[in-house]
Write a protein that holds these residues in place. Structure first.
Motif, short mmCIF file in Angstrom:
data_model
loop_
_atom_site.label_atom_id
_atom_site.label_comp_id
_atom_site.label_asym_id
_atom_site.label_seq_id
_atom_site.Cartn_x
_atom_site.Cartn_y
_atom_site.Cartn_z
N GLU A 114 -13.65 22.70 56.43
CA GLU A 114 -14.54 21.60 56.06
C GLU A 114 -15.83 22.06 55.39
O GLU A 114 -16.39 21.37 54.56
N SER A 138 -0.93 17.47 57.10
CA SER A 138 -1.93 16.58 57.69
C SER A 138 -2.70 15.90 56.56
O SER A 138 -2.81 16.44 55.46
N GLN A 139 -3.24 14.73 56.85
CA GLN A 139 -3.96 13.96 55.85
C GLN A 139 -5.34 14.54 55.55
O GLN A 139 -5.87 14.36 54.47
N ASN A 140 -5.95 15.21 56.54
CA ASN A 140 -7.28 15.79 56.37
C ASN A 140 -7.50 16.83 57.45
O ASN A 140 -6.73 16.91 58.41
N PRO A 141 -8.56 17.66 57.33
CA PRO A 141 -8.78 18.72 58.33
C PRO A 141 -8.91 18.21 59.76
O PRO A 141 -8.48 18.87 60.69
N ALA A 142 -9.45 17.01 59.95
CA ALA A 142 -9.60 16.47 61.31
C ALA A 142 -8.25 16.15 61.95
O ALA A 142 -8.14 16.11 63.17
N ALA A 143 -7.22 15.94 61.13
CA ALA A 143 -5.90 15.59 61.65
C ALA A 143 -5.00 16.81 61.84
O ALA A 143 -3.85 16.67 62.23
N ARG A 144 -5.53 18.02 61.57
CA ARG A 144 -4.70 19.22 61.71
C ARG A 144 -4.22 19.40 63.15
O ARG A 144 -4.95 19.11 64.10
#
Length: 149
Positions: A43, A13-19
């Motif tokens: 985060e 994933s690109q960042n934790p929000a996209a997990r």
């Protein structure tokens, strides 16, 4: 991979929000193995004050059977998914004769596929059985997988 290895994975994933809220697990049959997977929000520094969850995994194999257990998760952190689907890949040279999955000792319908690993960005060549377990509550469910070779 070393026999007995129990490896938790995560989709890229690109960042934790996209997990993605999916649990991925690889097992290479061999000696008994145990592992505790620890997770946090990814985060903040809340993990430093105990805002984590932990899931205990065990695996064992004999020449005829393989057993894997995912214990109910303990602990909590903000944003933690209440339920997660699980995909397991168990490395095997030949197709298993049977795969049985229970959730809290109740038989669970799952889908299985034998062959190369699905959606593998590394294009690994080992064969095995992929087991797709539907989303289940993580804090109240113990999953047991039994494979007969």
């Amino acid at each position: 991979m070393r026999a007995g290895s129990l490896i938790p994975l995560t989709p890229a994933s690109q960042n934790p929000a996209a997990r993605q809220a999916v649990r991925l697990l690889d097992y290479y049959p061999g000696p008994a193995s145990t592992l505790t997977v620890t997770a946090s929000d990814g985060e903040s520094l809340a993990y430093t004050t105990g805002a984590i969850s932990q899931t205990h995994l065990t695996a064992a194999s004999t020449p005829r059977t393989i057993t894997l257990t995912i214990a109910a998760t303990t602990g909590h952190y903000a944003g933690e998914p209440a339920a997660q689907p699980t995909t397991m890949f168990v490395a095997l040279a030949t197709a298993p004769t049977a795969v049985s999955v229970t959730a809290n000792d109740e038989q669970l319908p799952v889908t299985t596929a034998f062959g190369l690993r699905e959606h593998d960005p590394l294009a690994r060549s080992e064969t095995g059985v992929s087991i797709h377990i539907p989303a289940l509550p993580t804090h109240t469910t113990t999953i047991r997988v039994a494979i007969t070779r």
